[in-house]
Design a protein around this motif. Structure first.
Motif, PDB file in Angstrom:
ATOM      1  N   LEU A  23       0.865  -1.174   0.000  1.00 10.07           N
ATOM      2  CA  LEU A  23       0.000   0.000   0.000  1.00 10.07           C
ATOM      3  C   LEU A  23       0.906   1.230   0.000  1.00 10.07           C
ATOM      4  N   ILE A  24       0.714   2.112  -0.979  1.00  7.04           N
ATOM      5  CA  ILE A  24       1.587   3.258  -1.194  1.00  7.04           C
ATOM      6  C   ILE A  24       0.818   4.548  -0.912  1.00  7.04           C
ATOM      7  N   GLY A  25       1.329   5.348   0.018  1.00  2.00           N
ATOM      8  CA  GLY A  25       0.712   6.621   0.354  1.00  2.00           C
ATOM      9  C   GLY A  25      -0.449   6.453   1.325  1.00  2.00           C
ATOM     10  N   GLY A  26      -1.003   7.562   1.760  1.00  2.00           N
ATOM     11  CA  GLY A  26      -2.157   7.546   2.647  1.00  2.00           C
ATOM     12  C   GLY A  26      -1.877   6.968   4.020  1.00  2.00           C
ATOM     13  N   PRO A  27      -2.936   6.699   4.781  1.00  2.00           N
ATOM     14  CA  PRO A  27      -2.770   6.282   6.168  1.00  2.00           C
ATOM     15  C   PRO A  27      -2.215   4.874   6.355  1.00  2.00           C
ATOM     16  N   LEU A  28      -2.240   4.057   5.335  1.00  2.00           N
ATOM     17  CA  LEU A  28      -1.742   2.676   5.455  1.00  2.00           C
ATOM     18  C   LEU A  28      -0.427   2.477   4.704  1.00  2.00           C
ATOM     19  N   ASP A  29       0.229   3.581   4.378  1.00  2.00           N
ATOM     20  CA  ASP A  29       1.481   3.540   3.627  1.00  2.00           C
ATOM     21  C   ASP A  29       2.480   2.561   4.239  1.00  2.00           C
ATOM     22  N   ARG A  40      -6.582  -9.505 -12.251  1.00  2.00           N
ATOM     23  CA  ARG A  40      -5.881  -8.301 -12.713  1.00  2.00           C
ATOM     24  C   ARG A  40      -6.810  -7.087 -12.622  1.00  2.00           C
ATOM     25  N   GLN A  41      -8.071  -7.253 -13.047  1.00  2.00           N
ATOM     26  CA  GLN A  41      -9.017  -6.138 -13.020  1.00  2.00           C
ATOM     27  C   GLN A  41      -9.321  -5.701 -11.587  1.00  2.00           C
ATOM     28  N   GLN A  42      -9.442  -6.652 -10.668  1.00  2.00           N
ATOM     29  CA  GLN A  42      -9.676  -6.293  -9.269  1.00  2.00           C
ATOM     30  C   GLN A  42      -8.509  -5.492  -8.703  1.00  2.00           C
ATOM     31  N   LEU A  43      -7.295  -5.836  -9.091  1.00  2.00           N
ATOM     32  CA  LEU A  43      -6.123  -5.093  -8.631  1.00  2.00           C
ATOM     33  C   LEU A  43      -6.134  -3.665  -9.172  1.00  2.00           C
ATOM     34  N   VAL A  44      -6.496  -3.493 -10.437  1.00  3.10           N
ATOM     35  CA  VAL A  44      -6.570  -2.153 -11.022  1.00  3.10           C
ATOM     36  C   VAL A  44      -7.702  -1.359 -10.369  1.00  3.10           C
ATOM     37  N   ASP A  45      -8.868  -1.994 -10.172  1.00  6.02           N
ATOM     38  CA  ASP A  45     -10.017  -1.315  -9.566  1.00  6.02           C
ATOM     39  C   ASP A  45      -9.747  -0.933  -8.116  1.00  6.02           C
ATOM     40  N   GLY A  46      -8.978  -1.745  -7.426  1.00  4.24           N
ATOM     41  CA  GLY A  46      -8.593  -1.455  -6.050  1.00  4.24           C
ATOM     42  C   GLY A  46      -9.653  -1.806  -5.025  1.00  4.24           C
ATOM     43  N   THR A  47      -9.529  -1.181  -3.853  1.00  5.52           N
ATOM     44  CA  THR A  47     -10.365  -1.544  -2.727  1.00  5.52           C
ATOM     45  C   THR A  47     -10.494  -0.380  -1.756  1.00  5.52           C
ATOM     46  N   ALA A  48     -11.530  -0.428  -0.938  1.00  2.80           N
ATOM     47  CA  ALA A  48     -11.710   0.528   0.164  1.00  2.80           C
ATOM     48  C   ALA A  48     -11.463  -0.250   1.453  1.00  2.80           C
ATOM     49  N   LEU A  49     -10.485   0.184   2.224  1.00  2.00           N
ATOM     50  CA  LEU A  49     -10.091  -0.520   3.440  1.00  2.00           C
ATOM     51  C   LEU A  49     -10.512   0.263   4.675  1.00  2.00           C
ATOM     52  N   TYR A  64      -7.537   2.558  -2.203  1.00  2.00           N
ATOM     53  CA  TYR A  64      -6.287   2.269  -2.915  1.00  2.00           C
ATOM     54  C   TYR A  64      -6.619   1.614  -4.251  1.00  2.00           C
ATOM     55  N   GLU A  65      -5.886   1.993  -5.300  1.00  2.00           N
ATOM     56  CA  GLU A  65      -6.060   1.429  -6.639  1.00  2.00           C
ATOM     57  C   GLU A  65      -4.718   0.978  -7.187  1.00  2.00           C
ATOM     58  N   GLY A  66      -4.788  -0.021  -8.061  1.00  2.00           N
ATOM     59  CA  GLY A  66      -3.597  -0.455  -8.775  1.00  2.00           C
ATOM     60  C   GLY A  66      -3.410   0.365 -10.035  1.00  2.00           C
ATOM     61  N   ARG A  67      -2.283   0.174 -10.671  1.00  2.00           N
ATOM     62  CA  ARG A  67      -1.992   0.815 -11.949  1.00  2.00           C
ATOM     63  C   ARG A  67      -1.551  -0.263 -12.917  1.00  2.00           C
ATOM     64  N   LEU A  71       1.132  -3.905 -10.664  1.00  2.00           N
ATOM     65  CA  LEU A  71       0.079  -4.517  -9.845  1.00  2.00           C
ATOM     66  C   LEU A  71       0.584  -5.095  -8.529  1.00  2.00           C
ATOM     67  N   ASP A  72       1.859  -4.867  -8.219  1.00  2.00           N
ATOM     68  CA  ASP A  72       2.379  -5.281  -6.917  1.00  2.00           C
ATOM     69  C   ASP A  72       2.260  -4.158  -5.901  1.00  2.00           C
ATOM     70  N   ARG A  73       1.690  -3.030  -6.327  1.00  2.00           N
ATOM     71  CA  ARG A  73       1.498  -1.891  -5.426  1.00  2.00           C
ATOM     72  C   ARG A  73       0.122  -1.299  -5.673  1.00  2.00           C
ATOM     73  N   LEU A  74      -0.555  -0.914  -4.588  1.00  2.00           N
ATOM     74  CA  LEU A  74      -1.825  -0.215  -4.689  1.00  2.00           C
ATOM     75  C   LEU A  74      -1.609   1.195  -4.145  1.00  2.00           C
ATOM     76  N   HIS A  75      -2.035   2.187  -4.900  1.00  2.00           N
ATOM     77  CA  HIS A  75      -1.765   3.581  -4.582  1.00  2.00           C
ATOM     78  C   HIS A  75      -2.989   4.247  -3.957  1.00  2.00           C
ATOM     79  N   TRP A  76      -2.756   5.048  -2.941  1.00  2.00           N
ATOM     80  CA  TRP A  76      -3.813   5.750  -2.212  1.00  2.00           C
ATOM     81  C   TRP A  76      -4.452   6.793  -3.107  1.00  2.00           C
ATOM     82  N   ILE A  77      -5.804   6.838  -3.103  1.00  2.00           N
ATOM     83  CA  ILE A  77      -6.502   7.857  -3.892  1.00  2.00           C
ATOM     84  C   ILE A  77      -7.412   8.727  -3.038  1.00  2.00           C
TER      85      ILE A  77
END
Length: 81
Positions: A23-29, A40-49, A64-67, A71-77
């Motif tokens: 998890l990259i950035g934000g409160p769970l960095d 793959r699509q779930q990783l790009v779509d991301g999740t709300a934790l 957090y969403e993937g790019r 896909l080994d990192r999810l970025h805070w949005i």
């Protein structure tokens, strides 16, 4: 690294055969999340934790969403209540 969902102060242990994303950035960095079985699509779509550390305090969610291609990192949005 701490794995999302582990208790504070608890030793986080990666489970062999599982896949994790950072998890990259934000409160769970810097934490990891178990994404075993995610498509793959779930990783790009991301999740709300759920987290106590986001902008909305206990019970709030941080997103957090993937790019594609990373896909080994999810970025805070952002955070929501």
């Amino acid at each position: 690294m701490r794995i999302y969902g582990s208790e504070p102060g608890e030793q986080s242990v990666e489970v062999p055969g599982h896949r994790y994303a950072a998890l990259i950035g934000g409160p769970l960095d810097g934490q990891l999340i178990d994404v075993t079985g995610w498509s793959r699509q779930q990783l790009v779509d991301g999740t709300a934790l759920i987290t106590e550390h986001g902008a909305f305090g206990p019970g709030g969610r941080t997103h957090y969403e993937g790019r594609p291609g990373d896909l080994d990192r999810l970025h805070w949005i952002g955070d929501t209540p």
